[in-house]
Design a protein around this motif. Structure first.
Motif, mmCIF file in Angstrom:
data_model
loop_
_atom_site.group_PDB
_atom_site.id
_atom_site.type_symbol
_atom_site.label_atom_id
_atom_site.label_comp_id
_atom_site.label_asym_id
_atom_site.label_seq_id
_atom_site.Cartn_x
_atom_site.Cartn_y
_atom_site.Cartn_z
ATOM 1 N N MET A 1 -4.003 -72.753 -82.333
ATOM 2 C CA MET A 1 -2.984 -72.355 -81.376
ATOM 3 C C MET A 1 -2.648 -73.501 -80.440
ATOM 4 O O MET A 1 -1.505 -73.779 -80.193
ATOM 5 C CB MET A 1 -3.488 -71.127 -80.603
ATOM 6 N N GLY A 2 -3.658 -74.185 -79.915
ATOM 7 C CA GLY A 2 -3.431 -75.254 -78.947
ATOM 8 C C GLY A 2 -2.675 -76.431 -79.532
ATOM 9 O O GLY A 2 -1.777 -76.978 -78.907
ATOM 10 N N SER A 3 -3.056 -76.848 -80.745
ATOM 11 C CA SER A 3 -2.394 -78.007 -81.336
ATOM 12 C C SER A 3 -0.946 -77.681 -81.723
ATOM 13 O O SER A 3 -0.076 -78.546 -81.658
ATOM 14 C CB SER A 3 -3.165 -78.507 -82.553
ATOM 15 N N THR A 4 -0.682 -76.442 -82.109
ATOM 16 C CA THR A 4 0.690 -76.036 -82.425
ATOM 17 C C THR A 4 1.551 -76.081 -81.173
ATOM 18 O O THR A 4 2.676 -76.577 -81.200
ATOM 19 C CB THR A 4 0.709 -74.618 -83.022
ATOM 20 N N PHE A 5 1.015 -75.585 -80.059
ATOM 21 C CA PHE A 5 1.743 -75.593 -78.791
ATOM 22 C C PHE A 5 2.005 -77.020 -78.329
ATOM 23 O O PHE A 5 3.115 -77.347 -77.904
ATOM 24 C CB PHE A 5 0.943 -74.825 -77.734
ATOM 25 N N ASN A 6 0.972 -77.884 -78.429
ATOM 26 C CA ASN A 6 1.146 -79.285 -78.036
ATOM 27 C C ASN A 6 2.174 -79.982 -78.915
ATOM 28 O O ASN A 6 2.960 -80.804 -78.431
ATOM 29 C CB ASN A 6 -0.190 -80.023 -78.103
ATOM 30 N N GLY A 7 2.165 -79.686 -80.199
ATOM 31 C CA GLY A 7 3.152 -80.267 -81.105
ATOM 32 C C GLY A 7 4.565 -79.825 -80.766
ATOM 33 O O GLY A 7 5.508 -80.616 -80.822
ATOM 34 N N LEU A 8 4.709 -78.569 -80.395
ATOM 35 C CA LEU A 8 6.021 -78.041 -80.021
ATOM 36 C C LEU A 8 6.525 -78.700 -78.738
ATOM 37 O O LEU A 8 7.692 -79.094 -78.650
ATOM 38 C CB LEU A 8 5.952 -76.522 -79.845
ATOM 39 N N ILE A 9 5.629 -78.854 -77.765
ATOM 40 C CA ILE A 9 6.002 -79.530 -76.507
ATOM 41 C C ILE A 9 6.401 -80.977 -76.793
ATOM 42 O O ILE A 9 7.397 -81.476 -76.257
ATOM 43 C CB ILE A 9 4.838 -79.478 -75.492
ATOM 44 N N GLY A 10 5.646 -81.658 -77.648
ATOM 45 C CA GLY A 10 5.973 -83.035 -78.009
ATOM 46 C C GLY A 10 7.326 -83.149 -78.697
ATOM 47 O O GLY A 10 8.096 -84.072 -78.431
ATOM 48 N N LEU A 11 7.625 -82.205 -79.562
ATOM 49 C CA LEU A 11 8.914 -82.193 -80.252
ATOM 50 C C LEU A 11 10.065 -81.954 -79.280
ATOM 51 O O LEU A 11 11.124 -82.600 -79.378
ATOM 52 C CB LEU A 11 8.905 -81.128 -81.344
ATOM 53 N N ILE A 12 9.867 -81.074 -78.317
ATOM 54 C CA ILE A 12 10.894 -80.807 -77.304
ATOM 55 C C ILE A 12 11.130 -82.039 -76.448
ATOM 56 O O ILE A 12 12.278 -82.414 -76.176
ATOM 57 C CB ILE A 12 10.500 -79.592 -76.444
ATOM 58 N N ILE A 13 10.052 -82.718 -76.037
ATOM 59 C CA ILE A 13 10.191 -83.937 -75.236
ATOM 60 C C ILE A 13 10.904 -85.019 -76.031
ATOM 61 O O ILE A 13 11.775 -85.719 -75.502
ATOM 62 C CB ILE A 13 8.815 -84.415 -74.737
ATOM 63 N N LEU A 14 10.582 -85.157 -77.317
ATOM 64 C CA LEU A 14 11.252 -86.140 -78.173
ATOM 65 C C LEU A 14 12.746 -85.854 -78.266
ATOM 66 O O LEU A 14 13.578 -86.762 -78.130
ATOM 67 C CB LEU A 14 10.627 -86.152 -79.563
ATOM 68 N N ALA A 15 13.108 -84.582 -78.470
ATOM 69 C CA ALA A 15 14.522 -84.210 -78.571
ATOM 70 C C ALA A 15 15.248 -84.493 -77.250
ATOM 71 O O ALA A 15 16.373 -85.012 -77.250
ATOM 72 C CB ALA A 15 14.653 -82.740 -78.942
ATOM 73 N N LEU A 16 14.624 -84.173 -76.122
ATOM 74 C CA LEU A 16 15.246 -84.433 -74.823
ATOM 75 C C LEU A 16 15.384 -85.934 -74.559
ATOM 76 O O LEU A 16 16.382 -86.382 -73.991
ATOM 77 C CB LEU A 16 14.440 -83.769 -73.706
ATOM 78 N N ASP A 17 14.391 -86.722 -74.969
ATOM 79 C CA ASP A 17 14.479 -88.174 -74.806
ATOM 80 C C ASP A 17 15.623 -88.751 -75.636
ATOM 81 O O ASP A 17 16.373 -89.609 -75.163
ATOM 82 C CB ASP A 17 13.167 -88.842 -75.213
ATOM 83 N N ILE A 18 15.778 -88.290 -76.863
ATOM 84 C CA ILE A 18 16.885 -88.763 -77.703
ATOM 85 C C ILE A 18 18.220 -88.389 -77.076
ATOM 86 O O ILE A 18 19.145 -89.205 -77.036
ATOM 87 C CB ILE A 18 16.748 -88.208 -79.135
ATOM 88 N N TRP A 19 18.312 -87.156 -76.563
ATOM 89 C CA TRP A 19 19.532 -86.705 -75.894
ATOM 90 C C TRP A 19 19.832 -87.565 -74.665
ATOM 91 O O TRP A 19 20.979 -87.965 -74.434
ATOM 92 C CB TRP A 19 19.385 -85.236 -75.518
ATOM 93 N N ALA A 20 18.805 -87.900 -73.880
ATOM 94 C CA ALA A 20 18.989 -88.733 -72.690
ATOM 95 C C ALA A 20 19.444 -90.140 -73.077
ATOM 96 O O ALA A 20 20.342 -90.706 -72.448
ATOM 97 C CB ALA A 20 17.691 -88.797 -71.882
ATOM 98 N N ILE A 21 18.857 -90.707 -74.118
ATOM 99 C CA ILE A 21 19.244 -92.051 -74.560
ATOM 100 C C ILE A 21 20.693 -92.057 -75.035
ATOM 101 O O ILE A 21 21.457 -92.976 -74.711
ATOM 102 C CB ILE A 21 18.285 -92.550 -75.665
ATOM 103 N N ILE A 22 21.108 -91.049 -75.760
ATOM 104 C CA ILE A 22 22.504 -90.963 -76.204
ATOM 105 C C ILE A 22 23.441 -90.884 -75.005
ATOM 106 O O ILE A 22 24.481 -91.543 -74.973
ATOM 107 C CB ILE A 22 22.695 -89.762 -77.155
ATOM 108 N N ASN A 23 23.076 -90.094 -73.988
ATOM 109 C CA ASN A 23 23.908 -89.998 -72.791
ATOM 110 C C ASN A 23 23.965 -91.314 -72.034
ATOM 111 O O ASN A 23 25.012 -91.672 -71.498
ATOM 112 C CB ASN A 23 23.391 -88.886 -71.869
ATOM 113 N N VAL A 24 22.863 -92.040 -71.977
ATOM 114 C CA VAL A 24 22.866 -93.353 -71.329
ATOM 115 C C VAL A 24 23.801 -94.296 -72.075
ATOM 116 O O VAL A 24 24.605 -95.009 -71.469
ATOM 117 C CB VAL A 24 21.437 -93.941 -71.255
ATOM 118 N N LEU A 25 23.727 -94.299 -73.397
ATOM 119 C CA LEU A 25 24.568 -95.202 -74.181
ATOM 120 C C LEU A 25 26.051 -94.851 -74.086
ATOM 121 O O LEU A 25 26.907 -95.728 -74.214
ATOM 122 C CB LEU A 25 24.106 -95.214 -75.643
#
Length: 63
Positions: A1-25
């Motif tokens: 359960m814990g590793s699945t939750f951490n993986g999901l949080i990591g995936l959300i942060i990755l998606a938000l970072d990509i979105w932020a980089i696109i907006n910066v560009l």
């Protein structure tokens, strides 16, 4: 359960970072500032995302 939750949080942060980089560009900021913002978001994913959300450049919004 814990590793699945951490993986999901990591995936959300990755998606938000990509979105932020696109907006910066897409923003009208100078090239040097774009590079600084992108590096900040890449090297400090969570903190960089928070700083960008507060003070970073935004992409052009089409209405």
């Amino acid at each position: 359960m814990g590793s699945t939750f951490n993986g999901l949080i990591g995936l959300i942060i990755l998606a938000l970072d990509i979105w932020a980089i696109i907006n910066v560009l897409k923003s009208n900021t100078g090239t040097g500032m774009k590079i600084i913002w992108v590096l900040l978001i890449i090297f400090l994913p969570v903190l960089g995302l928070i700083i960008w959300a507060i003070a970073g450049p935004r992409g052009n919004v089409r209405v």
